[in-house]
Design an enzyme around this catalytic site. Structure first.
Site, PDB file in Angstrom:
ATOM      1  N   THR A 201     -39.987  55.750 -10.985  1.00 12.90           N
ATOM      2  CA  THR A 201     -40.926  55.125 -10.041  1.00 12.90           C
ATOM      3  C   THR A 201     -41.872  54.240 -10.843  1.00 12.90           C
ATOM      4  O   THR A 201     -42.052  54.454 -12.052  1.00 12.90           O
ATOM      5  CB  THR A 201     -41.749  56.191  -9.303  1.00 12.90           C
ATOM      6  OG1 THR A 201     -42.441  56.967 -10.288  1.00 12.90           O
ATOM      7  CG2 THR A 201     -40.880  57.106  -8.481  1.00 12.90           C
ATOM      8  N   LYS A 466     -61.033  54.852   5.057  1.00 16.82           N
ATOM      9  CA  LYS A 466     -61.602  55.826   5.999  1.00 16.82           C
ATOM     10  C   LYS A 466     -63.067  55.469   6.237  1.00 16.82           C
ATOM     11  O   LYS A 466     -63.931  55.760   5.424  1.00 16.82           O
ATOM     12  CB  LYS A 466     -61.456  57.252   5.450  1.00 16.82           C
ATOM     13  CG  LYS A 466     -60.018  57.728   5.497  1.00 16.82           C
ATOM     14  CD  LYS A 466     -59.624  58.522   4.268  1.00 16.82           C
ATOM     15  CE  LYS A 466     -58.121  58.474   4.056  1.00 16.82           C
ATOM     16  NZ  LYS A 466     -57.732  58.128   2.685  1.00 16.82           N
ATOM     17  N   TRP A 471     -59.723  55.302  10.752  1.00 16.82           N
ATOM     18  CA  TRP A 471     -58.889  54.680   9.727  1.00 16.82           C
ATOM     19  C   TRP A 471     -58.788  53.173   9.958  1.00 16.82           C
ATOM     20  O   TRP A 471     -58.547  52.725  11.087  1.00 16.82           O
ATOM     21  CB  TRP A 471     -57.470  55.270   9.773  1.00 16.82           C
ATOM     22  CG  TRP A 471     -57.376  56.625   9.135  1.00 16.82           C
ATOM     23  CD1 TRP A 471     -58.423  57.387   8.688  1.00 16.82           C
ATOM     24  CD2 TRP A 471     -56.186  57.370   8.873  1.00 16.82           C
ATOM     25  NE1 TRP A 471     -57.953  58.560   8.160  1.00 16.82           N
ATOM     26  CE2 TRP A 471     -56.585  58.578   8.260  1.00 16.82           C
ATOM     27  CE3 TRP A 471     -54.837  57.134   9.080  1.00 16.82           C
ATOM     28  CZ2 TRP A 471     -55.668  59.551   7.865  1.00 16.82           C
ATOM     29  CZ3 TRP A 471     -53.935  58.093   8.690  1.00 16.82           C
ATOM     30  CH2 TRP A 471     -54.337  59.292   8.084  1.00 16.82           C
TER      31      TRP A 471
END
Ligand code: AMP
Length: 573
Positions: A201, A466, A471
């Site tokens: 990754t 947030k 959100w």
């Protein structure tokens, strides 16, 4: 009751045999130069098949055996394609290293994977040479292309004399190594669950993690990539693989190409927009794949140079990060090229979903699906999980973290050694890794799933802002900002705010020769998002930092803000 069907093992060897046999006249075209003119090397899949056998013999001669890792440090090109087939078909594991990662991450990954052979492009030796002493497991370095190998050998010997650890790799020339070998190889029968390839990754948080793909997962993923609802590949296509072979196996395109007979166009190192445009005009691909920033750069260049002929391109797959709708529209309107949005992850081989509009659908419904991250493959199961761990309905409205499972999705990360790629309950299984839950992969992406299987991502869990208990999607703000004609790029991050906990800060790159103020951008957003979502903090930047695979690197933008490196204008009503 059991079936009466045969139980043939799924293996990359079948792709190799179909590609180099049935589709032997399909070709891989590699760009060798783009300036002062484009030079292309075109080689048939039949010849590639012969080279793959030669390379397998050569690797066996160097002692490569079952399960050994054969790393690459290469651009997208023909030799790289040959390693993609030779290593797994002989029972070894191909491991492309990301040439754009910082050196210490490259060496960490090579050592962690235990790579014993490294195949590198000559043009990348400048980056690779200083890393070699720290690659403790690499015994052989094979160089493709012209390079002063005696000089390199002397350098390695001098390193040894200077007391560097380990003997250092033996250096070979790719073409010389292959020249004496046979073009056929006694390919072994392999268990389909055996490791075939591995990728790490990109590691924006913590150390990069290894994902080990099996023969079975790669074959099933390739079938999925070729489907009409996915990349729609057939022997009539020529696919330009701009997405690097070191990024999730170039999204599986090299394997899907041999399965479908689609020809390949490999840009080599020629990725800047002007070079890529020249490669497209010369090699005439019908389809392509890459990340949004790449298509954005190419668009700017093509608009400034309308004489460049890119008319061969019917469509291009765009994925890896959210594609701004304005980019999709610009390609359709200005160039007649359909950008097709796709979503996936390294852990998913990578393809999870592709945004093709269902036949017969028009208007708002069609538009919504076209702009979404796409419809899940039938073999990828997905669910949406709320913050309290409850499963949310797939009603296109309920947003939560996305979890997935399926036959080409990782069950665990590689933990080293030979048994490190196990599934749950086996050595190297997921254990306490929070990325895995009950056989599902937690994607870290937040979104909704519609009843007809379309995924719409709001954000990554770590990027969502947030604000006062609500959100705000950074991706939505970015898309709306990039729809402004004076904005070339926009990246939105959450920053600490005394009153709301967190508020968005917009980092904006202004388009060439354009001028725009924060007040104008706020007014632009006022028509498009809820008032309380509009950022008060604005920073004009030269460029949004990018990761090694060309995605917005918000971690670096955040760090720049924390270090006081952003000139922030504060503007509220
Ligand atoms: P990587 O493993 O480096 O390919 O990164 C995977 C991550 O990239 C996903 O979890 C998403 O956050 C992001 N990503 C990939 N494709 C898309 C897309 N089409 N839209 C939004 N985010 C995407």
């Amino acid at each position: 009751m059991l079936s009466t069907m045969q139980d043939g093992q799924l293996g990359i060897r079948r792709l190799l045999e179909a590609g180099s046999g049935f589709f032997g006249s399909s070709t891989v075209t590699t760009a060798l130069t783009t300036s002062p003119e484009v030079t292309l090397e075109t080689v048939s899949y039949a010849r590639v098949g012969g080279n793959v056998a030669r390379l397998a013999h050569a690797l066996a001669g160097l002692g490569v055996g079952p399960g050994d890792r054969v790393a690459t440090f290469m651009w997208n090109d023909r030799a790289h394609l040959e390693v993609y087939y030779a290593a797994p078909c002989m029972g070894a594991v191909v491991h492309p290293l990301n040439i754009r990662l910082p050196g210490e991450q490259v060496t960490f990954i090579a050592n962690h994977a235990g790579d014993t052979v490294l195949v590198a492009d000559a043009s990348l030796l400048g980056i690779l040479r200083p890393l070699l002493p720290a690659m403790t497991t690499v015994e052989h370095l094979i160089v493709a292309g012209d390079a002063p190998l005696d000089e390199l050998r002397a350098e390695i010997r001098a390193g040894r004399a200077a007391g560097r650890t380990g003997p250092g790799p033996t250096v070979h020339d790719y073409d010389t190594l292959l020249a004496a070998e046979s073009t056929s190889y006694p390919w072994p029968e392999l268990d389909e669950r055996q490791a075939a390839a591995m990728c790490y990754t990109s590691g924006t948080t913590g150390d990069p993690k290894g994902v080990v793909y099996s023969h079975r997962s790669i074959v099933l993923h390739s079938l999925n990539v070729c489907l009409p609802g996915a990349f729609a590949l057939s022997s009539g296509d020529r696919m330009l693989a701009v997405v690097p072979q070191f990024h999730v196996l170039a999204w599986g395109i090299p394997y899907a190409a041999f399965l479908s007979g689609a020809s390949l166009v490999m840009p080599g190192p020629f990725l800047p927009a002007e070079s890529l445009a020249a490669v497209i005009a010369a090699a005439r691909p019908t389809t392509a794949a890459g990340v949004p920033t790449l298509w954005q750069n190419l668009l700017t260049h093509l608009v400034a140079h309308p004489e460049i002929d890119v008319s061969s391109l019917r469509e291009a797959i765009v994925g890896g990060s959210a594609c701004p709708p304005s980019l999709l529209d610009a390609y359709a309107e200005r160039l007649g090229i359909a950008l097709v949005h796709a979503w996936g992850m390294t852990e998913m081989s990578p393809l999870g979903s592709v945004a093709r509009v269902p036949a017969g659908l028009t208007g708002e419904g069609a538009r919504r699906r076209q702009l979404s991250q796409g419809r899940f493959s039938a073999l990828v199961e997905a669910r949406v999980v709320g913050p309290d761990g409850t499963f949310l309905p797939t009603d296109g409205d309920s947003a939560g973290e996305l979890e997935v499972r399926g036959p080409w999705i990782a069950a665990s990360y590689y933990t080293g050694g030979d048994s490190g790629a196990g599934a749950a309950g086996t050595p190297g299984g997921p254990g306490d890794d929070p990325k895995f839950r009950d056989g599902w992969l937690r994607t870290g992406d937040v979104g909704t799933i519609s009843p007809d299987g379309f995924l719409t991502l709001a954000d990554r869990l770590k990027d969502v802002i947030k604000s006062g208990g609500e959100w705000i999607s950074s991706v939505e703000l970015e898309n709306e900002l990039m729809a402004h004609p004076c904005v070339r790029e926009a990246a939105v991050i959450g920053v600490a705010d005394d009153r709301w906990g967190e508020r968005p800060l917009a980092g904006v790159v202004v388009a060439p020769d354009a001028r725009v103020s924060p007040a104008q951008l706020r007014a632009h957003l006022a028509d498009r998002v809820a008032r309380w979502q509009i950022p008060e903090r604005w920073a004009f930047v030269e460029e949004v930092p990018k990761t090694s695979v060309g995605k917005f690197d918000k971690k670096r933008l955040r760090a720049r803000h924390t270090d006081g490196g952003l000139d922030v204008t504060l503007l509220a009503d």
